[in-house]
Structures are given as structure tokens and as C-alpha cells.
Motif scaffolding. Structure first.
Motif, PDB file in Angstrom:
ATOM      1  N   LEU A 692      68.854  30.141  35.807  1.00 13.77           N
ATOM      2  CA  LEU A 692      70.234  30.126  36.805  1.00 13.77           C
ATOM      3  C   LEU A 692      69.678  31.200  38.383  1.00 13.77           C
ATOM      4  CD1 LEU A 692      73.073  28.772  37.769  1.00 13.77           C
ATOM      5  CD2 LEU A 692      74.016  30.673  36.562  1.00 13.77           C
ATOM      6  N   THR A 693      69.598  29.745  38.964  1.00 14.72           N
ATOM      7  CA  THR A 693      69.154  30.799  40.147  1.00 14.72           C
ATOM      8  C   THR A 693      70.324  30.187  41.091  1.00 14.72           C
ATOM      9  OG1 THR A 693      67.455  28.856  40.843  1.00 14.72           O
ATOM     10  CG2 THR A 693      66.446  30.417  39.688  1.00 14.72           C
ATOM     11  N   THR A 726      64.323  25.521  36.398  1.00 21.51           N
ATOM     12  CA  THR A 726      65.634  26.074  37.051  1.00 21.51           C
ATOM     13  C   THR A 726      66.729  25.313  37.282  1.00 21.51           C
ATOM     14  OG1 THR A 726      64.168  25.568  39.301  1.00 21.51           O
ATOM     15  CG2 THR A 726      63.939  27.507  37.958  1.00 21.51           C
ATOM     16  N   LEU A 739      78.999  29.999  40.582  1.00 22.06           N
ATOM     17  CA  LEU A 739      78.404  29.669  40.302  1.00 22.06           C
ATOM     18  C   LEU A 739      79.027  30.080  38.499  1.00 22.06           C
ATOM     19  CD1 LEU A 739      75.650  31.931  39.131  1.00 22.06           C
ATOM     20  CD2 LEU A 739      76.976  33.988  39.717  1.00 22.06           C
ATOM     21  N   LYS A 742      78.427  26.828  36.788  1.00 20.98           N
ATOM     22  CA  LYS A 742      77.273  26.458  36.400  1.00 20.98           C
ATOM     23  C   LYS A 742      76.623  27.281  35.239  1.00 20.98           C
ATOM     24  CE  LYS A 742      75.512  23.309  39.419  1.00 20.98           C
ATOM     25  NZ  LYS A 742      75.362  21.736  38.607  1.00 20.98           N
ATOM     26  N   VAL A 743      77.537  28.847  35.037  1.00 18.99           N
ATOM     27  CA  VAL A 743      77.212  29.438  34.147  1.00 18.99           C
ATOM     28  C   VAL A 743      77.418  28.397  32.347  1.00 18.99           C
ATOM     29  CG1 VAL A 743      78.427  31.807  32.797  1.00 18.99           C
ATOM     30  CG2 VAL A 743      77.320  31.946  35.144  1.00 18.99           C
ATOM     31  N   VAL A 751      68.993  35.213  35.041  1.00 16.68           N
ATOM     32  CA  VAL A 751      70.681  35.052  36.327  1.00 16.68           C
ATOM     33  C   VAL A 751      69.583  35.402  37.085  1.00 16.68           C
ATOM     34  CG1 VAL A 751      72.512  34.803  37.055  1.00 16.68           C
ATOM     35  CG2 VAL A 751      72.231  34.322  34.235  1.00 16.68           C
ATOM     36  N   HIS A 752      68.842  34.620  37.878  1.00 17.32           N
ATOM     37  CA  HIS A 752      68.041  35.069  39.161  1.00 17.32           C
ATOM     38  C   HIS A 752      68.800  34.987  40.374  1.00 17.32           C
ATOM     39  CE1 HIS A 752      64.465  36.557  41.154  1.00 17.32           C
ATOM     40  NE2 HIS A 752      64.992  35.956  42.148  1.00 17.32           N
ATOM     41  N   LEU A 753      69.147  35.994  40.294  1.00 15.71           N
ATOM     42  CA  LEU A 753      70.366  36.491  42.159  1.00 15.71           C
ATOM     43  C   LEU A 753      69.671  36.424  43.162  1.00 15.71           C
ATOM     44  CD1 LEU A 753      73.647  38.074  40.675  1.00 15.71           C
ATOM     45  CD2 LEU A 753      72.755  35.028  40.942  1.00 15.71           C
ATOM     46  N   LEU A 784      79.891  36.543  33.398  1.00  6.82           N
ATOM     47  CA  LEU A 784      78.645  35.728  32.353  1.00  6.82           C
ATOM     48  C   LEU A 784      78.769  36.139  31.376  1.00  6.82           C
ATOM     49  CD1 LEU A 784      75.573  37.821  34.520  1.00  6.82           C
ATOM     50  CD2 LEU A 784      75.984  35.294  34.377  1.00  6.82           C
ATOM     51  N   VAL A 795      72.303  34.931  27.599  1.00  8.50           N
ATOM     52  CA  VAL A 795      70.931  35.959  29.232  1.00  8.50           C
ATOM     53  C   VAL A 795      70.753  37.302  28.342  1.00  8.50           C
ATOM     54  CG1 VAL A 795      72.081  37.481  31.525  1.00  8.50           C
ATOM     55  CG2 VAL A 795      73.375  35.788  30.356  1.00  8.50           C
ATOM     56  N   LEU A 798      68.850  39.284  33.508  1.00  4.63           N
ATOM     57  CA  LEU A 798      70.229  39.656  34.955  1.00  4.63           C
ATOM     58  C   LEU A 798      68.472  39.863  35.466  1.00  4.63           C
ATOM     59  CD1 LEU A 798      72.158  38.621  37.119  1.00  4.63           C
ATOM     60  CD2 LEU A 798      72.759  40.925  36.379  1.00  4.63           C
TER      61      LEU A 798
END
Length: 891
Positions: A692-693, A726, A739, A742-743, A751-753, A784, A795, A798
Motif C-alpha cells: 500500500l503506497t 501496489t 489511507l 485502504k488499510v 506500507v510505503h509512505l 495500522l 504488516v 513500514l
């Protein structure tokens, strides 16, 4: 937080009609309400009492005995003036008259009021007898019209229970009180009970629950006209939010409370709100604002006790900054005069101890910083003041106050090097604290005893005392934030040294099994780190399954675990190499020198043109941490190093350490751990990675200090091109709400922020930016942790790209560790400083290619991505590749 109790009088009327007919009857104030939070706290930071008067009617009974009524009025006046011992005498006389008249209702009311006066004197046995007598009379009558009187007496009983450390019982009492008020449809009574319940929850350490209750009270009162209850509720909410670390909410509630008090022209509550605002500013290190609020409190308050409390806090700030000697001199004279006029009570004793502690700082502590402009008090003068507090505590039978006084007495003699005397007073205080179940005092006495024994070369006894201090801290609900806020709780000054000095003693001990001593030392350092995280979040953090690092290191890739410990005069390193006993080595160097080197290296690392300086400075740190065991690491074929870093070392990337030929990352995969336990230590299952980006190329306009990040689109594309599935949120689509949605709906294990963010030693200043504004680290829990970690969509990682540690914050990486813990992810990968976003995109793409395509650990994937930049002609400077650190599960 403010708890509410009332001294009250039976009203002379039932309703308006009766009031019109009976104009000649004596009218007495129905209630007066006080909040004595300072009674539960430390002498260091006293709290302001609340004096709320209400015109609500209790019963329809008329007071006919004007003699007794005037006695009650006189008792109230004496109580208001702080003359509690005299109030007791007058109320005792009134009680005796009502008893002779067999007027049980008025007798019950008088006994409740008498209990409050006894509580102010710390006469707990007498207070308990009085309130028990009142409640027995009221329950025996069992008259419905007396229920609200019963509720008032229960209010007072709850206050007594809380003052005696019986928070659970106080909570139950106030819950019962609320039910009575609900049945009587007394809305104000319900509100007061809810405020009291919140105080009980806070005392038990449940700050979040206390805040929740007070927010509900605030919501109920918003549609109501301004009232004293509303002002008290908001002030309570503000105080609770301050403890919970919700600073904006705290300031808002306190300002609203002040505004209502000013609208109502209630001087006691104006002073109380100003005092709370002063405490808020003090917590935020806003010294000028805090001084201003305390000065206003002194001007506004009509209470001698409140004035002296504000003056004492003001004095401590002025001493701290060594400024305004003339003001300090004037304050000292005023405080001395007012303290002599205060009647004996726990609050007065605490104020005197507070004064004595300030005098010690002014006259004995920091001798090098003393200025001849400041007045100096002799140890004998300070001892005389403390002797008075001991005698007053004994006369009141207040063991808790006496324990505090003896603690300060011991500290005085310790500072003047009269160690046998200091030890005697400390041990006396410790016995009292233990018999009073006052663990927040006991740990300080045990700590002081440990220092005294150490100074007298009794290392074994000192270790035992420090062990006891650590156990006392653990007993504070295993959550250091549960220590009463009134202890002027400062983690770095009041808790951290206990652990650190204990470790130093253990490593110096000539007796015992070395392996056991080293294991105990590293466990203590872990306890310190977990306590830091608890303090960071104001709640217990690490939960769930955990496995000792040693077990993981011995079973998986050959991994060595290093525990550097910064002590006042040396840097110690404890090392665990697979299938070997613990070992340690040290470098004789002061903590000040260590921190100077680390600070300079941290500044140099971000300069792309300072490669040679970086090598020289980082080699010094390498020699401290790695050089003594480098041959053993090679012999054991270790390929991964896990660091449990301490203090300022956490601000440095270990990958950049240099041995004279190579950087550490060229030889080892590297990871960081928060403690000795690894949460959910499972390897990343080789499967399709699903990420999840979310990315933000242009920060919101409210954040002009953060520049655009145009390469983020490329970064997210490179993740997909590495074979990772992705789901993306970009720019305006990247909001907190999106966000969270989507979570909860999209399957992912990464999870890529990719956005700006900041790590700080304060949770409220640790955040990442979304298009909708900052998402604070506290909210990661909501975002999360709602996912079930046992399901395939757990997860695993992160990744916080483009984040940075707060400039000038030597403990900013505490925020990074906090983010890792709060997210509930098994691993967190983040940057210590913001770097070129094009090199970041290259790094990110390589990391995911390694992670997706090879059977390697996350730590090794990180290493390969760093080597990719290290070997790139444009990005080989450490500032580009060394910033990334992996926290948590490295497998």
C-alpha cells in the motif's frame, strides 16, 4: 485534573414559593467545593485548590438553630481562610450540638464537612471516622429526600479514598454518586461525579480513559450556559490532556476554562486556570509565558496557599535560569513570610519542602554557577526549615508528608557530605514510604540510599538499593507515566538516571557471575528503553508475542548483538556472539566527550563534500564499538549486526562507521532493536509482496518549510517495476481518511509512505504529511494496528521515505522508534535525514528488487540497496546511502 468535593450547608428553602414566604430565615451557602489535587502529589509542584460555590438547593429542611448555623458559617470562613485546625474545633462544637438535639441530618452534614477539614490536616484516621459516621446516619434514615445529601457525603468519601491511595474504591464511590444524581435529575451533580471519576482513572494511570470522560463532559456542557462546573471540567480536561501529551487540546481547554472564569468574574477559578496555564507553559519550556502566568496568579488569587504555590513555581524558574536576582530576593522574603502564616496541613508542609528544595539549589547545588548576586542560605537554615516540616508531619500523623520531608533531609546532608546522617534520614523515610504504600516516594528514597551507599564504597548494598528502586518503578503499574503528575515528573531527571547508574554499578561489581551481571545490566538498559517509549506515548507500548534476541540470533543467520551503554565516565559495550557467553569492554571517556563526538559526526554526515572528515570521525566511533571484537566476529562468520543503541548513538547510522578501509555496511547487514525482545520474529515469507503506497509530491501550503518531492512518482513506479503489487494514493488522493479506508479494505503486507515526515523526542511533534495535513505518530495505532497480525495480510514492513529527525533534537530518534512501535509493523525502514529524492527513488527500487527477488533478510536487502548507492558515482557520499535504518525484525 481536578476532583470535586463539597462542604455544604442545608438550604433554608425548598422552592421559590417557600423562599418568598420565609424571608426571615437564615440563608447559608449550600456548598463550597474544593479540589485538593496537591495533597496526592509531590512537594515539588503543588496544585491549585478549587473553591466552587453553588446556589443549587439540597433539601427542603430549614435551619432553625441560628447558634449552630453560625457555627457552621464560622467553620466555613475558617476553612476558606485555610485555618483548618480552627475549622475542626468549630465544626466539632456544631456536631456536638446537633448530636444533643438528635438532629441526625444536620449532624451528618457537619461530620462530612469535618471530614474535609481533617483531610486538609492529613488526619486520615479522624477524617475516615467522621465520614463513616455521616454515611451511617444517612443510610440509617433511608429517606429519599436525603439522597442528595448522601451523594454529597459520598463525594467527600471518594476524595478521602483517593487521597489515601485507594483509587479503585474512590472510582466505585463516585460511580455510585453519579447514579444517585441521575435518579435525582441533578445534572450538575452528575457532571461533578464524572470529573471525579476521571481523576480516579488518571490516578490509576488510565489517562486515555480520563480524557474520554472529560471530553464527554465537555460535550454535554457545550450547550449549557457558562458555569463554574463548566470551568472546572475544562480545566480538568486541559490538565489531563497535558499529561496525555495532547498539547494543542490541553491549551485550548485551559484557555476556554480561563475565559469562562473571567466571564463569571470568579477570582478563585481565574487564578486556578492561570496556574494550570503556567504549568502548561512550563512543561513546554516556554519560560517567559510560564513566569507571566504565575505572576498573574499571584496578583489574582485571594488564597494565601495558592499565592505561595505560584510564587514557589516562579522561584524555581528564576533559579533555573539564574536571572533577576532582585526578584528572587523579593520572592524569598515574601515566601518565607507567607509560609510562617500558613496553618499546619499537608499542603503547607509540601510548600515548605518545595521552598527548602529551591534553597538547596540556590545555595548548595551547582556551586560553579552560583552568583554573589543571589542570596545564600546556610545548610543549618535549610535544615531548620525541614525540621519544622518533619515535626508538623508527625503532629498530623501524615506519614507520606513525613517521608517526603525525610527524603529532602537526606538530600541536604548528602549535598553537604554528611553521609551517615543522610543515610539515617533516608532509611527512616523509606520505612515510612513503604508502610504508606507510596511507591513514587519509595523509589526516590531507594535511589538516594543507593547513591549514599555507593559513596561509602558499599557496592553490594548500593546494588541492592538500586535493584529495589527499579522494582518500585516497575510496581508503578509497569507504566512510568502512571507516576502522579504532581511529582513534577521529569523522565530524564527522575527516572533515567536510576537505570543508568544501576547499570554502571553492575558493571563495576567485583563479585558474582560475570555472565549473570552482564545479562542483568542489558536487561536494565532494555527496561530503560521501554520506559522511554512508555513516556514518549504516555502509555504502555510493546505488547504481544516477543522472543529474546539471543534465541533468534542463535537460530538464524549468524548475528551478533551489541549493547553500547553511555555512562558518565566511560562507554561500555556488551556483546552477544552466537554460541558464546556475554562479554563486555569499555573505553574510558566522559559522557560529555562522547556526545560531542557523536554530535559533530551527525552534523558532518549530512554534508556530501565531507567524506574524509566523516571517515576520520566515524573511525573513532568504530574503535569504541566494533574494533575490540572485530576478529571474533570474523572467526564466528557473523554476517549481521543488531544494535540496541543508547542515548545519542541512536542519532547515528551504524552503517557509516569506518574501520580505516571499509564502511561497516560493506561487511555486515545492520539492524536496530528497541530492546532485548523481538516482536513477532518471523521471516518474510517469499510470496508476492503487496504494498500500500502513498506519496505526496507537493506539501500542503501550511507547511512551507517542506519542499516539493517530484521524484516520488518515479519512486512508486520503481516499486511496481520491482515486481511488487501496489495500491497507490498520490497527492490529493493521499489523505488520512483515504489511507485509513485502504488499510481496512486492501490486502497488503507492506506500507510505503513517500512523503515528508519528522521524528522528534516528543510524540506530538512526530508526524508524516498527507494532503489533508499531518498524521501524528499517535494515530498510527488507529491506522495500522486495527489489522489482525495473524492473518496473511499482516504488516511486515513500514517504509517511511523522505522523513527526517528534528533538527537540534538529540533524542529525535526516539520518535523513529516510537513510529515503529506504534505502527505495529514487524519492521520499520526509515531515513534519519531527508536526502536527494532522485537517489531515494534509486535506493527504493533496488531495495524492493532485492526483497522480492532473492531469499535474503530485510537487513541484507537494505545492505544491498545501500551498496548500490555507495558504488554509484553520484551518490557514494555517506549522506546519500547511510541515512536509512531498519528497526525491529531484521529477518
Amino acid at each position: 485534573m481536578t476532583k470535586i468535593t463539597r462542604i455544604y450547608y442545608q438550604n433554608s428553602t425548598n422552592n421559590r414559593k417557600r423562599k418568598a414566604k420565609v424571608k426571615t430565615l437564615l440563608h447559608l451557602p449550600l456548598y463550597f467545593l474544593i479540589a485538593l489535587l496537591y495533597i496526592l502529589g509531590s512537594p515539588v509542584l503543588a496544585k491549585v485548590p478549587d473553591a466552587i460555590n453553588s446556589s443549587s438547593q439540597l433539601t427542603n429542611t430549614t435551619i432553625t438553630n441560628t447558634v449552630s448555623a453560625s457555627s457552621l458559617e464560622q467553620g466555613k470562613m475558617l476553612y476558606d481562610a485555610g485555618r483548618f485546625a480552627e475549622a475542626v474545633q468549630v465544626l466539632q462544637q456544631a456536631a456536638e450540638k446537633y448530636k444533643q438535639q438528635e438532629d441526625n441530618l444536620r449532624l451528618a452534614i457537619t461530620l462530612s464537612n469535618l471530614s474535609l477539614a481533617y483531610q486538609q490536616l492529613g488526619a486520615w484516621t479522624e477524617a475516615k471516622q467522621a465520614i463513616t459516621g455521616s454515611l451511617n446516619l444517612l443510610r440509617a434514615s433511608n429517606k429519599k429526600q436525603n439522597w442528595q445529601v448522601l451523594a454529597q457525603s459520598l463525594d467527600i468519601q471518594g476524595r478521602l479514598q483517593l487521597a489515601m491511595g485507594e483509587a479503585e474504591e474512590a472510582l466505585a464511590t463516585w460511580q455510585q454518586t453519579a447514579e444517585i444524581y441521575k435518579q435525582a435529575k441533578n445534572h450538575n451533580g452528575v457532571v461533578r461525579s464524572q470529573i471525579n471519576q476521571a481523576q480516579a482513572w488518571r490516578t490509576k494511570g488510565f489517562y486515555t480513559r480520563a480524557v474520554k470522560i472529560l471530553k464527554e463532559v465537555d460535550r454535554q456542557l457545550q450547550s449549557q450556559p457558562d458555569s463554574i462546573e463548566k470551568a472546572v471540567a475544562l480545566r480538568s480536561l486541559g490538565d489531563a490532556q497535558l499529561v496525555a501529551g495532547n498539547l494543542e487540546e490541553s491549551q485550548d481547554a485551559l484557555n476556554r476554562s480561563l475565559m469562562i472564569a473571567e466571564n463569571l468574574k470568579s477570582q478563585p477559578h481565574i487564578a486556578a486556570s492561570l496556574f494550570s496555564l503556567g504549568n502548561y507553559a512550563r512543561t513546554q519550556q516556554q519560560i517567559k509565558q510560564a513566569i507571566n502566568y504565575y505572576q498573574q496568579t499571584i496578583q489574582v488569587s485571594s488564597s494565601p496557599l495558592v499565592k505561595v504555590q505560584a510564587q514557589l513555581n516562579l522561584l524555581s524558574l528564576l533559579i533555573q535560569d539564574r536571572e533577576q536576582p532582585l526578584t528572587v530576593q523579593s520572592l524569598l522574603s515574601s515566601i518565607q513570610s507567607q509560609l510562617q502564616q500558613l496553618p499546619p496541613s499537608r499542603a503547607a508542609i509540601y510548600a515548605q519542602i518545595n521552598f527548602a528544595q529551591s534553597l538547596m539549589k540556590l545555595s548548595i547545588g551547582d556551586r560553579d554557577r552560583k552568583s554573589p548576586q543571589f542570596p545564600v542560605f546556610s545548610p543549618e537554615q535549610i535544615a531548620q526549615l525541614l525540621e519544622t516540616t518533619v515535626q508538623q508531619s508527625r503532629s498530623l500523623g501524615d506519614k507520606r508528608a513525613e517521608a517526603y520531608a525525610l527524603l529532602s533531609f537526606g538530600s541536604l546532608y548528602q549535598k553537604t557530605q554528611q553521609l551517615p546522617k543522610a543515610q539515617s534520614f533516608t532509611q527512616q523515610g523509606l520505612v515510612l514510604a513503604q508502610t504508606s504504600n507510596a511507591q513514587d516516594i519509595a523509589y526516590r528514597l531507594e535511589w538516594q540510599l543507593g547513591k549514599l551507599l555507593r559513596a561509602q564504597k558499599d557496592i553490594k548494598g548500593a546494588i541492592a538499593a538500586y535493584d529495589a528502586a527499579v522494582e518500585s518503578l516497575k510496581s508503578l503499574r509497569n507504566d512510568l507515566v502512571a507516576v502522579n503528575q504532581d511529582v513534577q515528573f521529569n523522565f530524564r531527571d527522575s527516572v533515567e538516571p536510576v537505570y543508568r547508574e544501576s547499570v554502571e554499578l553492575l558493571l563495576q561489581s567485583p563479585d558474582g557471575n560475570l555472565d549473570k551481571l552482564l545479562d542483568k545490566a542489558r536487561q536494565r538498559i532494555e527496561a530503560l528503553q521501554l520506559a522511554e517509549l512508555d513516556n514518549f506515548f504516555q502509555e504502555a507500548c510493546l505488547q504481544g508475542e516477543s522472543v529474546p534476541l539471543d534465541r533468534v540470533a542463535n537460530q538464524e543467520n549468524p548475528t551478533a548483538i551489541l549493547y553500547p551503554i553511555i555512562l558518565p565516565e566511560e562507554l561500555q559495550v556488551i556483546v552477544k556472539i552466537p554460541k558464546q557467553n556475554l562479554q563486555h569492554y569499555s573505553t574510558k571517556i566522559s559522557q560529555t566527550e562522547v556526545e560531542e563526538v557523536l554530535t559533530q559526526l551527525r552534523k558532518t554526515l549530512v554534508n556530501p563534500a565531507a567524506t574524509n572528515a566523516i571517515k576520520n570521525q566515524s573511525q573513532q566511533v568504530y574503535n569504541w564499538l566494533i574494533q575490540p571484537i572485530e576478529s571474533q566476529l570474523a572467526k564466528s562468520k557473523v554476517n549481521t549486526l543488531v544494535f540496541v543503541l543508547d542515548g545519542s548513538l541512536r542519532n547515528l547510522p551504524m552503517a557509516a562507521l569506518y574501520d580505516g578501509k571499509k564502511y561497516l555496511v560493506e561487511k555486515y547487514a545492520i539492524a536496530l532493536s528497541v530492546g532485548l525482545q523481538l516482536q513477532n520474529p518471523k521471516r518474510l515469507i517469499r510470496q508476492q509482496l503487496r504494498a500500500l503506497t502513498a506519496g505526496l509530491t507537493q506539501p500542503p501550503p501550511d507547511f512551507p518549510n517542506f519542499g516539493p518531492l517530484p521524484a516520488i512518482k518515479s519512486e512508486i513506479n520503481l516499486i511496481a517495476s520491482a515486481g511488487v503489487s501496489t495500491t497507490s494514493l498520490l497527492d490529493k488522493d493521499f489523505t488520512r481518511k483515504a489511507l485509513e479506508n485502504k488499510v481496512n479494505t486492501v490486502p497488503f503486507n507492506v506500507v510505503h509512505l513517500a512523503t515528508h515526515g519528522q521524528f522528534s523526542s516528543r510524540a506530538e511533534n512526530t508526524f508524516i504529511l498527507a494532503a489533508s495535513g499531518p498524521i501524528k505518530v499517535r494515530d498510527f495505532n488507529i491506522l495500522l494496528r486495527g489489522r489482525d497480525e495473524s492473518r496473511p495480510g499482516a504488516v511486515e514492513l513500514l517504509f517511511l521515505s523522505a522523513c527526517q529527525t528534528a533538527a537540534g533534537d538529540n533524542r529525535a530518534t526516539l520518535g523513529l522508534a516510537g513510529a515503529a512501535v506504534r505502527a505495529g509493523a514487524r519492521s520499520t525502514l526509515a531515513s534519519l535525514w531527508q536526502i536527494d529524492d532522485e537517489s531515494t527513488a534509486l535506493f527504493v527500487g533496488e531495495f524492493y528488487r532485492e526483497l522480492q527477488g532473492n531469499e535474503i533478510t530485510k537487513a541484507e536487502a537494505l545492505r544491498q540497496a545501500q551498496l548500490k548507492l555507495l558504488r554509484h558515482p553520484n551518490y557514494n557520499a555517506p549522506c546519500f546511502w547511510s541515512a536509512y535504518v531498519l528497526v525491529g525484525n531484521w529477518l
